[in-house]
Write a protein that holds these residues in place. Sequence first.
Motif, PDB file in Angstrom:
ATOM      1  N   SER A   1       1.127   2.042  -9.236  1.00 37.20           N
ATOM      2  CA  SER A   1      -0.090   2.837  -9.049  1.00 37.20           C
ATOM      3  C   SER A   1      -1.328   2.141  -9.550  1.00 37.20           C
ATOM      4  O   SER A   1      -2.444   2.526  -9.219  1.00 37.20           O
ATOM      5  CB  SER A   1       0.050   4.190  -9.753  1.00 37.20           C
ATOM      6  OG  SER A   1       0.295   3.995 -11.133  1.00 37.20           O
TER       7      SER A   1
ATOM      8  N   ARG B   1       2.345   1.754  -3.449  1.00 42.49           N
ATOM      9  CA  ARG B   1       1.373   2.322  -4.393  1.00 42.49           C
ATOM     10  C   ARG B   1       1.196   3.815  -4.152  1.00 42.49           C
ATOM     11  O   ARG B   1       1.068   4.605  -5.108  1.00 42.49           O
ATOM     12  CB  ARG B   1       0.035   1.594  -4.255  1.00 42.49           C
ATOM     13  CG  ARG B   1       0.040   0.190  -4.833  1.00 42.49           C
ATOM     14  CD  ARG B   1      -1.287  -0.495  -4.630  1.00 42.49           C
ATOM     15  NE  ARG B   1      -1.359  -1.756  -5.360  1.00 42.49           N
ATOM     16  CZ  ARG B   1      -2.373  -2.590  -5.301  1.00 42.49           C
ATOM     17  NH1 ARG B   1      -3.417  -2.313  -4.527  1.00 42.49           N
ATOM     18  NH2 ARG B   1      -2.374  -3.704  -6.000  1.00 42.49           N
ATOM     19  N   TYR B   2       1.173   4.196  -2.903  1.00 46.44           N
ATOM     20  CA  TYR B   2       1.013   5.622  -2.595  1.00 46.44           C
ATOM     21  C   TYR B   2       2.219   6.419  -3.094  1.00 46.44           C
ATOM     22  O   TYR B   2       2.066   7.494  -3.708  1.00 46.44           O
ATOM     23  CB  TYR B   2       0.830   5.804  -1.094  1.00 46.44           C
ATOM     24  CG  TYR B   2       0.880   7.236  -0.647  1.00 46.44           C
ATOM     25  CD1 TYR B   2      -0.199   8.094  -0.881  1.00 46.44           C
ATOM     26  CD2 TYR B   2       2.015   7.752  -0.017  1.00 46.44           C
ATOM     27  CE1 TYR B   2      -0.154   9.414  -0.485  1.00 46.44           C
ATOM     28  CE2 TYR B   2       2.067   9.071   0.378  1.00 46.44           C
ATOM     29  CZ  TYR B   2       0.978   9.903   0.135  1.00 46.44           C
ATOM     30  OH  TYR B   2       1.031  11.224   0.526  1.00 46.44           O
TER      31      TYR B   2
ATOM     32  N   LEU C   1     -10.085  -0.792  -5.061  1.00 42.58           N
ATOM     33  CA  LEU C   1      -9.439  -0.517  -3.776  1.00 42.58           C
ATOM     34  C   LEU C   1     -10.398  -0.747  -2.614  1.00 42.58           C
ATOM     35  O   LEU C   1     -10.006  -1.303  -1.571  1.00 42.58           O
ATOM     36  CB  LEU C   1      -8.915   0.917  -3.746  1.00 42.58           C
ATOM     37  CG  LEU C   1      -7.703   1.231  -4.623  1.00 42.58           C
ATOM     38  CD1 LEU C   1      -7.370   2.707  -4.538  1.00 42.58           C
ATOM     39  CD2 LEU C   1      -6.516   0.391  -4.194  1.00 42.58           C
ATOM     40  N   SER C   2     -11.632  -0.329  -2.772  1.00 41.76           N
ATOM     41  CA  SER C   2     -12.623  -0.535  -1.709  1.00 41.76           C
ATOM     42  C   SER C   2     -12.858  -2.022  -1.463  1.00 41.76           C
ATOM     43  O   SER C   2     -12.964  -2.462  -0.306  1.00 41.76           O
ATOM     44  CB  SER C   2     -13.935   0.150  -2.085  1.00 41.76           C
ATOM     45  OG  SER C   2     -13.746   1.540  -2.285  1.00 41.76           O
TER      46      SER C   2
ATOM     47  N   LEU D   1      -9.784  -3.466   0.401  1.00 41.72           N
ATOM     48  CA  LEU D   1      -9.742  -3.062   1.799  1.00 41.72           C
ATOM     49  C   LEU D   1     -10.845  -3.740   2.611  1.00 41.72           C
ATOM     50  O   LEU D   1     -10.618  -4.165   3.759  1.00 41.72           O
ATOM     51  CB  LEU D   1      -9.872  -1.543   1.894  1.00 41.72           C
ATOM     52  CG  LEU D   1      -9.530  -0.905   3.232  1.00 41.72           C
ATOM     53  CD1 LEU D   1      -8.072  -1.191   3.598  1.00 41.72           C
ATOM     54  CD2 LEU D   1      -9.766   0.593   3.188  1.00 41.72           C
TER      55      LEU D   1
ATOM     56  N   MET E   1      -3.629   1.813   6.628  1.00 39.37           N
ATOM     57  CA  MET E   1      -3.971   1.410   5.262  1.00 39.37           C
ATOM     58  C   MET E   1      -5.185   2.173   4.741  1.00 39.37           C
ATOM     59  O   MET E   1      -5.213   2.592   3.571  1.00 39.37           O
ATOM     60  CB  MET E   1      -4.231  -0.101   5.215  1.00 39.37           C
ATOM     61  CG  MET E   1      -2.996  -0.959   5.347  1.00 39.37           C
ATOM     62  SD  MET E   1      -3.382  -2.727   5.279  1.00 39.37           S
ATOM     63  CE  MET E   1      -4.188  -2.844   3.683  1.00 39.37           C
TER      64      MET E   1
ATOM     65  N   TYR F   1      -5.053   4.461   1.397  1.00 38.40           N
ATOM     66  CA  TYR F   1      -5.953   4.231   0.265  1.00 38.40           C
ATOM     67  C   TYR F   1      -6.823   5.454   0.005  1.00 38.40           C
ATOM     68  O   TYR F   1      -7.156   5.750  -1.153  1.00 38.40           O
ATOM     69  CB  TYR F   1      -6.824   2.997   0.516  1.00 38.40           C
ATOM     70  CG  TYR F   1      -6.158   1.704   0.108  1.00 38.40           C
ATOM     71  CD1 TYR F   1      -5.651   1.547  -1.178  1.00 38.40           C
ATOM     72  CD2 TYR F   1      -6.051   0.640   0.993  1.00 38.40           C
ATOM     73  CE1 TYR F   1      -5.049   0.375  -1.558  1.00 38.40           C
ATOM     74  CE2 TYR F   1      -5.452  -0.542   0.616  1.00 38.40           C
ATOM     75  CZ  TYR F   1      -4.948  -0.678  -0.657  1.00 38.40           C
ATOM     76  OH  TYR F   1      -4.341  -1.834  -1.035  1.00 38.40           O
TER      77      TYR F   1
ATOM     78  N   VAL G   1      -4.171  -0.663  -9.705  1.00 37.57           N
ATOM     79  CA  VAL G   1      -4.807  -1.419  -8.655  1.00 37.57           C
ATOM     80  C   VAL G   1      -5.504  -2.622  -9.244  1.00 37.57           C
ATOM     81  O   VAL G   1      -5.624  -2.771 -10.430  1.00 37.57           O
ATOM     82  CB  VAL G   1      -5.848  -0.547  -7.884  1.00 37.57           C
ATOM     83  CG1 VAL G   1      -5.136   0.548  -7.142  1.00 37.57           C
ATOM     84  CG2 VAL G   1      -6.869   0.036  -8.830  1.00 37.57           C
TER      85      VAL G   1
ATOM     86  N   ILE H   1      -4.627   7.714  -1.911  1.00 38.69           N
ATOM     87  CA  ILE H   1      -4.463   7.218  -3.282  1.00 38.69           C
ATOM     88  C   ILE H   1      -5.664   7.605  -4.141  1.00 38.69           C
ATOM     89  O   ILE H   1      -5.514   8.067  -5.293  1.00 38.69           O
ATOM     90  CB  ILE H   1      -4.260   5.687  -3.272  1.00 38.69           C
ATOM     91  CG1 ILE H   1      -2.885   5.348  -2.685  1.00 38.69           C
ATOM     92  CG2 ILE H   1      -4.391   5.104  -4.679  1.00 38.69           C
ATOM     93  CD1 ILE H   1      -2.671   3.849  -2.485  1.00 38.69           C
ATOM     94  N   CYS H   2      -6.851   7.432  -3.587  1.00 37.50           N
ATOM     95  CA  CYS H   2      -8.054   7.792  -4.340  1.00 37.50           C
ATOM     96  C   CYS H   2      -8.100   9.302  -4.600  1.00 37.50           C
ATOM     97  O   CYS H   2      -8.478   9.746  -5.705  1.00 37.50           O
ATOM     98  CB  CYS H   2      -9.302   7.359  -3.571  1.00 37.50           C
ATOM     99  SG  CYS H   2      -9.485   5.583  -3.418  1.00 37.50           S
TER     100      CYS H   2
ATOM    101  N   THR I   1       0.827  -1.205   0.000  1.00 36.11           N
ATOM    102  CA  THR I   1       0.000   0.000   0.000  1.00 36.11           C
ATOM    103  C   THR I   1       0.868   1.264   0.000  1.00 36.11           C
ATOM    104  O   THR I   1       0.598   2.231  -0.726  1.00 36.11           O
ATOM    105  CB  THR I   1      -0.936  -0.007   1.219  1.00 36.11           C
ATOM    106  OG1 THR I   1      -1.675  -1.224   1.255  1.00 36.11           O
ATOM    107  CG2 THR I   1      -1.906   1.160   1.156  1.00 36.11           C
TER     108      THR I   1
END
Length: 387
Positions: free
Chosen positions: A385, A195-196, A306-307, A310, A270, A274, A387, A277-278, A192
């Motif tokens: 990046s 990705r960020y 992503l949702s 998670l 996390m 996320y 997902v 990220i969104c 995570t």
Amino acid sequence: MCPPPQHAHPPNTHTGCGAFGGGDGSDLPQQFAVLKAMILSLAAVAAMSSGGGSGLNSSSSFDPFDSSTSWSLAEDPGNSSSLTPDLQPATTAVAFSEVNPWDVALCVTGTLISCENALVIAVLFYTPTLRAPMFVLIGSLAAADLLAGLGLILNFVFTYLVDASVEFVTLLSVALLISAFSASVLNILAITVDRYLSLYNALTYHTERTVTFTYVMVVLIWALCLTLGLLPALGWNCLRDESACSICRPVTKANAVALAVAFLLVFALMMQLYLQICRIAFRHAQQIAVQHQFIAMSTTKGVSTLSAILCAFGACWLPFAMYSIVADSSYPAIYTYAAVLPATCCSVINPIVYAFRNPDIQKSLWMACCGCFPSNLSLRPRTSSDV
């Protein structure tokens, strides 16, 4: 027909060739006693079969002609022999401890986890092009989940095939499971973070500094997780005080609560990452006016993915973490199993979410299995990046 006698016999002497062979007249009482004992034994068997219930359900009945029933000659006080049945079976039944279905489910889950993640590690190891920081983290996650699966299998073996009362066996099993599952959770957090950073520092992400940072992060994760796993072996256990045990013996209640709180902090971090990220993804979508509609659709799909990731992670681990805080060893074991099984299923989902969805890994799998890959498979290099 008996052969004729070769010598003359006295008038009272009997010569014959019956079932018991020939002999002089002094053997007749003994032979008749043996025959009488056999007849009485057969009559007893018939009475037991008719009055004692069905032969399939009665454990006391036996077949005199069955090879599992042995017969023995016993001497009586009158110097006569009697043939008596030995009711002890020829073979001894081995008593196995009853297997808990929950333990079987955990062992099957561990086998599935091991197979999935062994495949991921094999693909990453034999594909030289998959050496980017993202694949290093995926490989570390697969290694952690592989150890977790092997730990579940070994726990089943130690419980039913090895003397589980030996302290070394118990401590080894719990050390492997704590280290593996802790590494799995922390590697997901590291992915995570990666990705960020790939979105936040898009221009400087593909540098040597990022590679070095990734390897350092992996080493720190494994060092921390091995330390956590060794804590019970170093004395932080409840083997001497059962009242201090948590839901997972021999982990103490205090250690279990500390691990559960640490997981809740990881989960909260996390969620925050996320969310960032969104936010960055939507900002990028708004900055590209020409491809606004396409980017908006892609971003919406990415947010949904992503949702889902998670939510799956939380659904697997949150019940076990919350139960570890409120419960102890006095609670029914079935509640512990019901909380542990979903947590182990997270390691089943991880290869699907983080590895098998990656087009580069998919291409390597197709090449390894079929020697080719589908034409509709995306050939665009996948970045962190995505997902």
